[in-house]
Design a protein around this motif. Structure first.
Motif, PDB file in Angstrom:
ATOM      1  N   GLU A 128      -0.325  -2.472  -1.385  1.00 18.95           N
ATOM      2  CA  GLU A 128      -1.789  -2.480  -1.504  1.00 18.95           C
ATOM      3  C   GLU A 128      -2.297  -1.119  -1.999  1.00 18.95           C
ATOM      4  O   GLU A 128      -3.162  -1.034  -2.870  1.00 18.95           O
ATOM      5  CB  GLU A 128      -2.423  -2.829  -0.152  1.00 18.95           C
ATOM      6  CG  GLU A 128      -3.905  -3.097  -0.246  1.00 18.95           C
ATOM      7  CD  GLU A 128      -4.504  -3.518   1.094  1.00 18.95           C
ATOM      8  OE1 GLU A 128      -5.721  -3.330   1.248  1.00 18.95           O
ATOM      9  OE2 GLU A 128      -3.761  -4.011   1.967  1.00 18.95           O
ATOM     10  N   ILE A 129      -1.739  -0.056  -1.451  1.00 19.44           N
ATOM     11  CA  ILE A 129      -2.119   1.303  -1.869  1.00 19.44           C
ATOM     12  C   ILE A 129      -1.776   1.503  -3.350  1.00 19.44           C
ATOM     13  O   ILE A 129      -2.578   2.058  -4.115  1.00 19.44           O
ATOM     14  CB  ILE A 129      -1.421   2.360  -0.986  1.00 19.44           C
ATOM     15  CG1 ILE A 129      -1.973   2.318   0.432  1.00 19.44           C
ATOM     16  CG2 ILE A 129      -1.588   3.765  -1.577  1.00 19.44           C
ATOM     17  CD1 ILE A 129      -1.123   3.059   1.468  1.00 19.44           C
ATOM     18  N   ASP A 134      -1.503  -0.841  -5.668  1.00 18.81           N
ATOM     19  CA  ASP A 134      -2.411  -1.663  -6.482  1.00 18.81           C
ATOM     20  C   ASP A 134      -3.775  -1.004  -6.648  1.00 18.81           C
ATOM     21  O   ASP A 134      -4.317  -0.943  -7.747  1.00 18.81           O
ATOM     22  CB  ASP A 134      -2.594  -3.054  -5.861  1.00 18.81           C
ATOM     23  CG  ASP A 134      -1.450  -3.993  -6.196  1.00 18.81           C
ATOM     24  OD1 ASP A 134      -0.581  -3.612  -7.010  1.00 18.81           O
ATOM     25  OD2 ASP A 134      -1.420  -5.109  -5.655  1.00 18.81           O
ATOM     26  N   VAL A 135      -4.322  -0.503  -5.553  1.00 22.04           N
ATOM     27  CA  VAL A 135      -5.625   0.169  -5.599  1.00 22.04           C
ATOM     28  C   VAL A 135      -5.533   1.429  -6.449  1.00 22.04           C
ATOM     29  O   VAL A 135      -6.409   1.710  -7.274  1.00 22.04           O
ATOM     30  CB  VAL A 135      -6.125   0.491  -4.166  1.00 22.04           C
ATOM     31  CG1 VAL A 135      -7.292   1.462  -4.187  1.00 22.04           C
ATOM     32  CG2 VAL A 135      -6.514  -0.795  -3.446  1.00 22.04           C
ATOM     33  N   SER A 136      -4.469   2.178  -6.277  1.00 20.80           N
ATOM     34  CA  SER A 136      -4.268   3.415  -7.037  1.00 20.80           C
ATOM     35  C   SER A 136      -4.180   3.125  -8.531  1.00 20.80           C
ATOM     36  O   SER A 136      -4.731   3.856  -9.355  1.00 20.80           O
ATOM     37  CB  SER A 136      -2.993   4.124  -6.584  1.00 20.80           C
ATOM     38  OG  SER A 136      -3.066   4.412  -5.219  1.00 20.80           O
ATOM     39  N   LYS A 155     -11.203   2.700  -1.038  1.00 25.42           N
ATOM     40  CA  LYS A 155     -11.100   1.450  -1.815  1.00 25.42           C
ATOM     41  C   LYS A 155     -10.111   0.473  -1.153  1.00 25.42           C
ATOM     42  O   LYS A 155     -10.327  -0.735  -1.163  1.00 25.42           O
ATOM     43  CB  LYS A 155     -10.656   1.778  -3.237  1.00 25.42           C
ATOM     44  CG  LYS A 155     -10.452   0.603  -4.134  1.00 25.42           C
ATOM     45  CD  LYS A 155     -11.732   0.177  -4.795  1.00 25.42           C
ATOM     46  CE  LYS A 155     -11.431  -0.931  -5.798  1.00 25.42           C
ATOM     47  NZ  LYS A 155     -12.564  -1.669  -6.204  1.00 25.42           N
ATOM     48  N   ALA A 156      -9.045   0.997  -0.560  1.00 25.98           N
ATOM     49  CA  ALA A 156      -8.037   0.153   0.097  1.00 25.98           C
ATOM     50  C   ALA A 156      -8.443  -0.214   1.523  1.00 25.98           C
ATOM     51  O   ALA A 156      -7.758  -1.002   2.180  1.00 25.98           O
ATOM     52  CB  ALA A 156      -6.686   0.852   0.104  1.00 25.98           C
ATOM     53  N   ILE A 195      -8.877   6.571  -2.795  1.00 29.76           N
ATOM     54  CA  ILE A 195      -7.904   5.481  -2.697  1.00 29.76           C
ATOM     55  C   ILE A 195      -8.008   4.825  -1.316  1.00 29.76           C
ATOM     56  O   ILE A 195      -8.049   3.603  -1.204  1.00 29.76           O
ATOM     57  CB  ILE A 195      -6.468   5.996  -2.956  1.00 29.76           C
ATOM     58  CG1 ILE A 195      -6.344   6.467  -4.414  1.00 29.76           C
ATOM     59  CG2 ILE A 195      -5.428   4.918  -2.641  1.00 29.76           C
ATOM     60  CD1 ILE A 195      -5.099   7.289  -4.699  1.00 29.76           C
TER      61      ILE A 195
END
Length: 195
Positions: A6-7, A9-11, A31-32, A28
């Motif tokens: 998940e981190i 993907d957000v990054s 957003k996550a 980051i």
């Protein structure tokens, strides 16, 4: 999906939208919807996080190319298969592709020397095919490694035109991709003169 994924993907999303210099671990985390501390459990710092993104994207591309390779096929067929797989990967995974090739180098952390082996694998695979083609008198090349980089640079240019939406609207994308990749491969093949 794990927290690490998940981190990443957000990054990836923030990196491509804002650039490396404008993202932070705090942004980051926000957003996550996690704490910055939880990111540091998986990544040492922002550079480590970006290098993980690059490494993951390169690994995906390597896997796609290796899966496309038929060891029994001729070098010409192998070049065609790898070229098609590369183009397909780029069009289906534009974010990963952009992270591998298009993120501005001045913004990136220095890529560790030992990690370059993973990048080199793609070119060495291609150079090996070109070398076999040269030995079988199929390819007109002097240096297989230089030819591998040249071929990849040309394919990258073709893909970049499509992903960057720079292709003339009168030219259908599929036709452009088919003809462009065919022209590139034909440039390596020794043309037989009719008897």
């Amino acid at each position: 999906m794990s927290l690490r994924e998940e981190i990443l993907d957000v990054s990836k999303e923030l990196l491509l939208k804002h650039g490396f210099s404008k993202i932070s671990m705090r942004k980051i985390a926000r957003k996550a919807d996690v704490t910055a501390t939880s990111i540091y459990l998986h990544f040492e710092n922002k550079d480590d996080l970006l290098l993980a993104l690059v490494e993951e994207s390169i690994a995906k591309l390597n896997k796609v190319l290796r899966n496309a390779l038929d060891e029994a096929a001729s070098p010409i067929e192998q070049l065609k298969s790898l070229t098609d797989a590369y183009v397909d990967f780029a069009l289906k995974n534009p974010q990963e592709y952009e992270i591998i090739y298009m993120v501005r180098p001045e913004e990136m952390p220095k890529y560790p020397k030992e990690k370059f082996q993973q990048v080199r694998e793609i070119y060495e695979l291609l150079a090996g095919i070109i070398k076999r083609g040269k030995e079988r008198n199929l390819f007109d090349v002097e240096d297989p490694l230089v030819s591998a980089y040249t071929l990849w640079a040309q394919i990258h240019g073709v893909v970049s035109v499509v992903l960057g939406k720079r292709l003339d609207t009168r030219v259908p994308i599929e036709r452009f991709l088919d003809l462009a990749t065919d022209h590139i491969i034909q440039g390596f093949i020794i043309q037989k003169t009719p008897a």
